[in-house]
Structures are given as C-alpha cells and as structure tokens.
Design a protein around this motif. Structure first.
Motif, PDB file in Angstrom:
ATOM      1  N   VAL A  26       0.873  -1.344   0.068  1.00 42.40           N
ATOM      2  CA  VAL A  26       0.149  -0.207  -0.261  1.00 42.40           C
ATOM      3  C   VAL A  26       0.747   1.150   0.032  1.00 42.40           C
ATOM      4  O   VAL A  26       1.700   1.586   1.079  1.00 42.40           O
ATOM      5  CB  VAL A  26      -0.807   0.560   1.068  1.00 42.40           C
ATOM      6  CG1 VAL A  26      -1.756   0.856   1.650  1.00 42.40           C
ATOM      7  CG2 VAL A  26      -1.517  -1.021   1.232  1.00 42.40           C
ATOM      8  N   PRO A  27       0.769   1.987  -1.103  1.00 41.82           N
ATOM      9  CA  PRO A  27       1.711   3.163  -1.429  1.00 41.82           C
ATOM     10  C   PRO A  27       1.393   3.841   0.297  1.00 41.82           C
ATOM     11  O   PRO A  27       0.353   4.142   1.085  1.00 41.82           O
ATOM     12  CB  PRO A  27       1.452   3.814  -2.281  1.00 41.82           C
ATOM     13  CG  PRO A  27      -0.557   3.622  -3.110  1.00 41.82           C
ATOM     14  CD  PRO A  27      -0.469   1.689  -1.955  1.00 41.82           C
ATOM     15  N   VAL A  28       2.714   4.000   0.603  1.00 39.92           N
ATOM     16  CA  VAL A  28       2.679   5.097   2.237  1.00 39.92           C
ATOM     17  C   VAL A  28       2.450   6.633   1.675  1.00 39.92           C
ATOM     18  O   VAL A  28       2.224   7.345   0.322  1.00 39.92           O
ATOM     19  CB  VAL A  28       3.994   5.287   2.597  1.00 39.92           C
ATOM     20  CG1 VAL A  28       5.508   5.773   1.701  1.00 39.92           C
ATOM     21  CG2 VAL A  28       4.231   5.211   4.393  1.00 39.92           C
ATOM     22  N   ALA A  62      -1.624   5.721   4.986  1.00 39.92           N
ATOM     23  CA  ALA A  62      -1.322   5.573   3.473  1.00 39.92           C
ATOM     24  C   ALA A  62      -1.581   6.200   2.936  1.00 39.92           C
ATOM     25  O   ALA A  62      -2.127   6.926   3.396  1.00 39.92           O
ATOM     26  CB  ALA A  62      -2.604   4.412   3.327  1.00 39.92           C
ATOM     27  N   ASP A  63      -1.565   6.768   1.477  1.00 37.62           N
ATOM     28  CA  ASP A  63      -1.655   7.410   0.520  1.00 37.62           C
ATOM     29  C   ASP A  63      -2.764   7.002   0.045  1.00 37.62           C
ATOM     30  O   ASP A  63      -3.690   7.315  -1.168  1.00 37.62           O
ATOM     31  CB  ASP A  63      -0.753   7.471  -0.405  1.00 37.62           C
ATOM     32  CG  ASP A  63      -0.921   8.212  -0.644  1.00 37.62           C
ATOM     33  OD1 ASP A  63      -0.879   9.845  -0.359  1.00 37.62           O
ATOM     34  OD2 ASP A  63      -0.284   9.151  -2.419  1.00 37.62           O
ATOM     35  N   THR A  64      -3.256   5.765   0.295  1.00 33.36           N
ATOM     36  CA  THR A  64      -4.837   5.890  -0.421  1.00 33.36           C
ATOM     37  C   THR A  64      -5.965   5.424   0.980  1.00 33.36           C
ATOM     38  O   THR A  64      -5.786   5.646   2.500  1.00 33.36           O
ATOM     39  CB  THR A  64      -4.700   4.170  -0.011  1.00 33.36           C
ATOM     40  OG1 THR A  64      -4.517   2.991   0.297  1.00 33.36           O
ATOM     41  CG2 THR A  64      -4.060   3.841  -1.765  1.00 33.36           C
ATOM     42  N   ASP A  65      -7.214   5.692   0.382  1.00 34.78           N
ATOM     43  CA  ASP A  65      -8.139   5.782   1.669  1.00 34.78           C
ATOM     44  C   ASP A  65      -9.290   4.743   2.194  1.00 34.78           C
ATOM     45  O   ASP A  65      -9.781   4.482   2.577  1.00 34.78           O
ATOM     46  CB  ASP A  65      -9.553   7.089   1.137  1.00 34.78           C
ATOM     47  CG  ASP A  65      -8.985   8.757   1.839  1.00 34.78           C
ATOM     48  OD1 ASP A  65      -7.551   8.314   2.228  1.00 34.78           O
ATOM     49  OD2 ASP A  65      -9.531   9.330   1.554  1.00 34.78           O
ATOM     50  N   THR A 104     -10.414   4.255  -9.022  1.00 31.63           N
ATOM     51  CA  THR A 104     -10.038   6.124  -8.678  1.00 31.63           C
ATOM     52  C   THR A 104     -10.979   6.164  -6.935  1.00 31.63           C
ATOM     53  O   THR A 104     -10.121   7.188  -6.334  1.00 31.63           O
ATOM     54  CB  THR A 104     -11.202   7.202  -9.306  1.00 31.63           C
ATOM     55  OG1 THR A 104     -10.533   6.308 -10.663  1.00 31.63           O
ATOM     56  CG2 THR A 104     -11.474   8.185  -9.098  1.00 31.63           C
ATOM     57  N   ALA A 105     -11.627   5.597  -6.630  1.00 32.89           N
ATOM     58  CA  ALA A 105     -11.899   5.375  -5.392  1.00 32.89           C
ATOM     59  C   ALA A 105     -10.738   5.815  -4.023  1.00 32.89           C
ATOM     60  O   ALA A 105     -10.963   5.706  -2.819  1.00 32.89           O
ATOM     61  CB  ALA A 105     -13.468   4.365  -5.140  1.00 32.89           C
ATOM     62  N   HIS A 106      -9.759   4.983  -4.374  1.00 40.35           N
ATOM     63  CA  HIS A 106      -8.512   4.371  -3.686  1.00 40.35           C
ATOM     64  C   HIS A 106      -7.694   5.877  -3.627  1.00 40.35           C
ATOM     65  O   HIS A 106      -7.552   5.820  -2.500  1.00 40.35           O
ATOM     66  CB  HIS A 106      -8.089   3.423  -4.121  1.00 40.35           C
ATOM     67  CG  HIS A 106      -8.488   2.159  -4.021  1.00 40.35           C
ATOM     68  ND1 HIS A 106      -9.635   1.734  -4.540  1.00 40.35           N
ATOM     69  CD2 HIS A 106      -8.424   1.623  -3.220  1.00 40.35           C
ATOM     70  CE1 HIS A 106      -9.641   0.464  -4.285  1.00 40.35           C
ATOM     71  NE2 HIS A 106      -8.952  -0.094  -3.659  1.00 40.35           N
ATOM     72  N   ARG A 107      -8.232   6.930  -4.041  1.00 35.89           N
ATOM     73  CA  ARG A 107      -6.910   8.073  -4.427  1.00 35.89           C
ATOM     74  C   ARG A 107      -7.839   8.608  -2.562  1.00 35.89           C
ATOM     75  O   ARG A 107      -8.916   9.256  -2.429  1.00 35.89           O
ATOM     76  CB  ARG A 107      -7.296   8.794  -5.225  1.00 35.89           C
ATOM     77  CG  ARG A 107      -6.683   8.178  -6.508  1.00 35.89           C
ATOM     78  CD  ARG A 107      -6.117   8.890  -7.600  1.00 35.89           C
ATOM     79  NE  ARG A 107      -6.482   8.936  -8.534  1.00 35.89           N
ATOM     80  CZ  ARG A 107      -6.683   8.808  -9.933  1.00 35.89           C
ATOM     81  NH1 ARG A 107      -7.782   9.890 -10.100  1.00 35.89           N
ATOM     82  NH2 ARG A 107      -6.485   7.979 -10.978  1.00 35.89           N
ATOM     83  N   ARG A 108      -6.951   9.049  -2.390  1.00 37.00           N
ATOM     84  CA  ARG A 108      -6.894  10.003  -1.152  1.00 37.00           C
ATOM     85  C   ARG A 108      -7.777  11.814  -1.296  1.00 37.00           C
ATOM     86  O   ARG A 108      -7.809  12.290  -2.549  1.00 37.00           O
ATOM     87  CB  ARG A 108      -5.458  10.622  -0.544  1.00 37.00           C
ATOM     88  CG  ARG A 108      -5.800  11.290   1.193  1.00 37.00           C
ATOM     89  CD  ARG A 108      -3.670  11.093   1.422  1.00 37.00           C
ATOM     90  NE  ARG A 108      -3.526  11.150   0.773  1.00 37.00           N
ATOM     91  CZ  ARG A 108      -2.440  13.081   0.020  1.00 37.00           C
ATOM     92  NH1 ARG A 108      -3.584  13.957   0.609  1.00 37.00           N
ATOM     93  NH2 ARG A 108      -1.543  13.010  -0.535  1.00 37.00           N
ATOM     94  N   ASP A 109      -9.060  10.917  -0.583  1.00 31.80           N
ATOM     95  CA  ASP A 109      -9.617  12.217  -0.473  1.00 31.80           C
ATOM     96  C   ASP A 109     -10.701  12.210  -2.365  1.00 31.80           C
ATOM     97  O   ASP A 109     -10.872  13.552  -2.700  1.00 31.80           O
ATOM     98  CB  ASP A 109      -9.043  13.876  -0.624  1.00 31.80           C
ATOM     99  CG  ASP A 109      -9.633  13.766   0.942  1.00 31.80           C
ATOM    100  OD1 ASP A 109     -10.439  13.473   1.917  1.00 31.80           O
ATOM    101  OD2 ASP A 109      -8.832  14.796   1.735  1.00 31.80           O
TER     102      ASP A 109
END
Ligand code: GLU
Ligand code: MG
Length: 668
Positions: A217-219, A312-315, A496-501
């Motif tokens: 998972v991207p930090v 993490a860099d994902t939400d 796309t839904a994974h991106r932060r905010d």
C-alpha cells in the motif's frame, strides 16, 4: 463470510486435483436451484444489513489498545444467553421466538479475524418506511448486546482496520508470528478464526499462488518521511518457511507498506446490504443498476487511511482485500507464459464485477467487459440446461476460479438438494455486487448483495448509508433508472475511489442521463407508482440509444453524482431519492427523520462533512505524538481508538467530531 461446513479439508495439491469435480457438481446444483426458483415470486422487497466489528481491549493505565482474539468466547457467551435466545437473537443456530423486524433480537456471526464479529438484524427489514427508522436503533442494540458479552475493558469498534494490525505486539493473547498456515512475518496463525475453513482458505490461497499474498500500500509521504521510504518492519530475519524468501525476492516495494497475509485484508470490516428481489428479473436488474454505484459508495464511505502503524496514501480497504486473497499463479497474472494454467486473469477473486446480467433491452453489448474470461464448457452446460446466455456467462465467469476449501467427505455423492459445491465457488468470488440464488428448501427469494461500503464509526452513519441504499434501490426500480456504464469504466472508477480524498478531488465516469426515455415509458416498462411525482422527463428520444456509447457518460465529481449538476445535467442520486419519497406520500415525521440520514450523504459528497479517512488523518497529524514521518505510534493509536469509542457513544452530541458527523443529533 460463507457457511461453516465441517469436515476434513484437503491441502492444496489434493484440492486442486478435485477442482474440476467440485465445479461440475457446483454447476449441477446451480442448475437445480435455477430450475426450481426461476419462477419464484416474492411479494415483498425485504432487505438486511450486516455490520462487522473489531473487538479491541483498552489498557488505560498503560495507555495502549490491542486487538482481542476472544471472538469464540464472545460468541459462546452470546449463545448461552437464555434471555437473548428467547428474544430470537444470539446466534442464528440457537435463536428462537417470533420473528419481527426491529423487535427480534439481533444475531451474531463469526468473521475471518479472531478479533472480529458480525451482527445482523434478527429478522429482515420490510418494505415499510417505518422500518427504515428502526435500523439505527437496531444497530445500537447490536453493539450494546455485543458489548454486554465482553470484558469491561473490551469494546466493539467499527473501524475498517485496526491501525496496528501486524505490528507483532498489539494482539491479546499474544502469539508469535510465522505459523504454518499463514507463514506471515507479522501475524500469527491464531489471528484467524480457528474454524478449519479459515486457516485452510488462507493456506490454500498461498499454496495455489506459489508464494505468500502481497499487499503493497503506498505510504503517505509526510514532511519527514524518507524518499524512497522502505518499510522498516520487513527485515525481520525469519528462516522457517520457503516463503521467508519472498521479501528477498522483491515482494516488498519501495514507498509501500508491505503486508503478507490474508488477515490484512479479510481482517477489515465493511457494511453490506442485501436486497431480496420480487423475482429473478428484478434481481438481475438491481444487480446491473447497482454496479456502477459501487465505486461512488466506496469513495463516500472511505475509512481506511492507516495500515500496520503507518499512514497510507490511499483511503479505502478494497484493493488490500483484493490482494490478500489473490490466489492467481504467476501464469494467470501474466508474469510467465501460459503453460499449465488455463488463462490469464485480469482480476483477483475479490474485485469489482465484470458482468451485467439483466435482460433489460437497454443493456448494450458495448457495456460488457471485452476481457471477460469465461469457462466455455461450463457455459455450454448451463445453456444446455436451459439458462440464457447472460446468466450463463455470469456464472461461467465466476467458475473460472478453483474451489479453495474442499472437504473430503463432500465428494462422495452429489446431492442436488444442497448447494455446497455451488456455494464453494460463489462465496469465494467476492465481487462488489453479488447475485444470490434462493437457498434450497426455504422461503427466501433471489437476492442482491451490495458489498463495497466501508464500515462507518457510528451507528448513525451506518444506518444513514443503509437507508440511502434502500431508498436508492427503490428509486431505481420505481423510476426504472438507467445507470449503465461500460464495465471497464466501473473497474477504473474503483481504482479512482482509492485515492486520498477521492470523494472531493477526483472524477468518476457516470452516466449522464439516468431517466427512462419517453418511449420506454409508453411501453409500460417504467411506470412509476400512481401519483408519482417523477423527476422531470427529458424530451422524447428514441427507445434505445444508438449513438456512440462514449457519449452516454462523462467524468463527474461525487458531489455532482450525489447532489446533481444543477445545470439541467445529471439530476443527482439524492434528488432522485427525494423525488421517489415525494411520490410515496411519506408522512412528515418519517420524512424528517429520513432527511437526517440523507443530509449525511449529501454532506459527505459536497465536502461539508468529512469521511472517516479524512478525520482519522487529521487526528493523527494533529496529535502531539505524531512526528510528521508517517508513523502512527502505539500512543497515537490508543488516543485515536479512544476517540473512535467516544464518537461511537456520543455521535457528535458532545460536540466532538462534528466535521464528520454533522450537527448535534438529539435522537437515537
Ligand atoms: N470484510 C469483508 C469486506 O470488508 C467482507 C467479508 C464478507 O463477505 O462478509 O469486504
Ligand atoms: Mg461479513
């Protein structure tokens, strides 16, 4: 999480040998159910929700919080609570008493993690609007009952993931990592529910894959996070299993939080809603129409910003669960030329849907996934057995997978009154919408399960999303809404839904015009209930769209999708729900109560209310113990989980976490 059958499970090489046999019998069972149930009509749109919890235990003196592995003890305590059983609740096998929505006590179920619990209402919810107002109370009742059967230091929280899972310390009782089944550097085999199905599932996924599962998972790079960042926890020197070489062979990626076991994914909690359709056709339509909403629901409920003690860099949890149960071999993954395996597979068993199944004339062939892999022999058998092409394709796609847990005892006779072999494949295809045939020998109809939503911290929010989904589904059916989108666009939206905010900053492909065309209405296919105040109809158009499919959809923000575009463009999901409510003569009091729930969804979409992911990030970054280096320490976690407990209890009435929960609510 599927039925807990008993028996002697086969290890992977043995299970692989009988995979074709299980599939064949599974298909015969499916045909038997389908023949029996294809004409089944239910008159009521029943529905149910499922809440998954993490059980944590606080040590207030030491200022720490751990996962409690006492699932079995807690379920045992629930199963021996006479009063609860008499109220129809406890555990489903023992529950008795009259079944009435909102009155029958809830039931509790095991989940993958030995630190998890799942709870469902004691009876399905009905069609009435009043039932919608009982949901939140029932959810609170569930949490209360669960809590009453725990130690006083324990609490059932509804965070998707425990922030320190995998830190090798934060479980109680403690066990060392690196057991035979999971072979994880970070978590012990005891992290999983001890029922033989779960460790076997994890071990056979690993064995089929030929190495451990890999979650990178991207930090989140904060001010003081190194570049490249290397997960400091991967260097544990273990030499017990061949898989201990995975990291040396490049399993852990730079700038990523590395995890290596099923528990890191299936140890996450979600909110699921299951709808019973009136008949198979309605179920197929719901399945199709709910599918494009999946990524939007995921972004709206985003609640997973921390893994293994790092920001993490994902939400959201989705891709992590997907990787945690990814049993594809290197050949299937496309890393090696195909030699022994049958095909390349673009997706894990846990992934967004790849099929549409309705016989709706609006379903254009262009919407279907051009890369869909199908077992042609299985499809031919289904078609031969009388099933239509679309449904046969769907199941022949699910059946490209191997059964993972096979019990030796089940291979002796084929029982067409059972569904064990069918369910074996069906229940380990974790797609974001699931189409569920009626179980044999009971009254239940065709069902559709909505699976993408992340669990929310408070019961108010979980009730809000449940109510929203119920009303959305009814609006879809009542107005004959059309959300069809090419399947690959939904797959992209899920990323796309994974991106932060993502809920605020990203755009999602969505159909521009969901309203039925005039012609379709004249055909009688889409008449809303009489007296319905339908959303404004567009001018007359041809009955089926002939233009390029690309013209039918565009990129929209979640705000535009949920609240509408305001320029005469996309009407918005909430306005559609409001129109549906207008058409139904809902009494003022009920309407007001429902409005509180819809306000939460509106607020999440327009950014006035934060997602849990945003709130948690904000909390961590503002904590005095956080050093701006992505590390979420034990002290920060303790305070965070305490804050979560506080929110669960007060739901913002004490002024806390208003950014997420909105204005003070006096009821509940
Ligand atoms: N906990 C899983 C999730 O978060 C779902 C497990 C189940 O299907 O019950 O998606
Ligand atoms: Mg579950």
């Amino acid at each position: 999480m599927g039925l807990l059958a008993e028996g002697t499970p086969l290890d992977w090489p043995e299970a692989k040998k009988v995979a074709g046999h299980v599939r064949e019998w599974g298909i015969e069972q499916l045909l038997a159910i389908w023949r029996k149930a294809k004409g089944k009509e239910r008159d009521a749109l029943l529905w149910g929700d499922e809440i998954e919890y993490l059980v944590v235990t606080f040590d207030d003196e030491e200022h720490n919080v751990k996962l409690s592995l006492r699932q079995a003890d807690i379920l045992r305590a629930l199963a021996s609570d006479e009063k609860l059983l008499k109220q129809g609740g406890g555990v489903p096998e023992l529950a008795r008493g009259n079944v009435k929505p909102g009155k029958t006590a809830p039931t509790f179920h095991p989940e993958f993690g030995r630190f998890m619990l799942e709870a469902t209402p004691g009876a399905p919810w009905g069609i009435g609007f009043k039932d919608l107002l009982d949901v939140e109370r029932d959810m609170k009742w569930r949490r209360q009952i669960a809590n009453d059967h725990m130690y006083s230091s324990e609490f059932p929280i509804t965070m998707t993931t425990f922030p320190l899972l995998g830190d090798r310390k934060s479980i109680t009782p403690w066990y060392p990592p690196s057991g035979d089944k999971l072979r994880s550097q970070f978590v012990p085999d005891e992290i999983a529910n001890p029922h033989i199905r779960f460790p076997t599932l994890a071990a056979n996924i690993r064995a089929r894959r030929g190495r451990k599962v890999e979650l990178n998972v991207p930090v989140f790079h904060d001010e003081k996070t190194a570049r490249p960042w290397k997960d400091p926890t991967v260097n544990y020197d273990l030499h017990q299993w061949p898989e201990d070489d995975d990291v040396r062979n490049g399993a852990a990626k730079d700038d990523c939080i590395y995890m290596d076991a099923m528990a890191f994914g299936m140890g996450s909690c979600c909110l699921q809603i299951t709808f019973q359709a009136m008949n198979i056709e309605e179920g197929r339509k719901m399945y199709d129409q709910l599918s494009p909403l999946g990524p939007i629901l995921l972004a709206l409920t985003a609640a997973t910003p921390i893994y293994k003690g790092f920001l993490a860099d994902t939400d959201v949890r989705w891709n992590q669960i997907s990787a945690a149960v990814d049993d594809r071999t290197p050949e299937e993954l496309g890393e090696k030329p195909l030699k022994n395996d049958r095909w390349r597979m673009p997706k894990s068993r846990y992934a967004s849907n790849s099929t549409y199944i309705s016989q709706d004339p609006r379903l254009r062939p262009e919407y279907l996934d051009p890369d869909l892999i199908v077992d042609e022999d299985i499809k031919a058998r289904l078609v031969d057995g009388g099933m239509d092409d679309a449904l046969a394709t769907h199941f022949a796609h699910l059946f490209i997978r191997d059964p993972i847990v096979v019990f030796d005892e089940d291979l002796k006779d084929l029982d067409l009154d059972k569904t064990d072999h069918f369910e074996n494949l069906q229940s380990t295809n974790w797609q974001h919408i699931r189409f569920k045939p009626p179980p044999p020998a009971n009254d239940i109809g065709w069902r559709v399960e909505v699976r993408p939503m992340e669990i929310q911290i408070t019961d108010f929010e979980n009730a809000a999303f449940s109510v929203f989904m119920v009303l959305m589904t009814r609006a879809i059916l009542s107005f004959d809404l059309n959300f069809y989108l090419p399947i690959p666009r939904t797959t992209e939206n899920m990323e796309t839904a994974h991106r932060r905010d993502a809920v605020l900053n990203d755009k999602f492909y969505f159909r521009k015009d969901p309203l039925p065309k005039r012609q379709a209405k004249l055909n009688g296919a889409s008449n809303p209930p009489s007296g319905a105040n339908t959303p404004q109809q567009q001018p007359s158009r041809p009955p089926s769209p002939f233009g390029p499919v690309e013209d039918e959809y565009e990129l929209m923000t979640v705000d535009e999708i949920v609240n509408g575009k305001g320029d005469g463009g996309f009407p918005g999901l909430i306005p559609l729900v409001e129109s549906y409510l207008d058409s139904m003569n809902v009494d003022v009091e009920t309407r007001c109560e429902l409005a509180q729930y819809l306000a939460l969804i509106k607020g999440r979409a327009n950014g006035t209310l934060w997602t849990a992911a945003k709130w948690i990030r904000h909390y961590v970054r503002g904590h005095e113990g956080y050093k701006m280096d992505s590390v979420v320490s034990e002290g920060v976690t303790y305070d965070l989980v305490k804050a979560v407990e506080r929110m669960t209890v007060h739901e913002g009435r004490d002024g806390f976490a208003r950014e997420m929960l909105g204005e003070c609510r006096e009821r509940g």
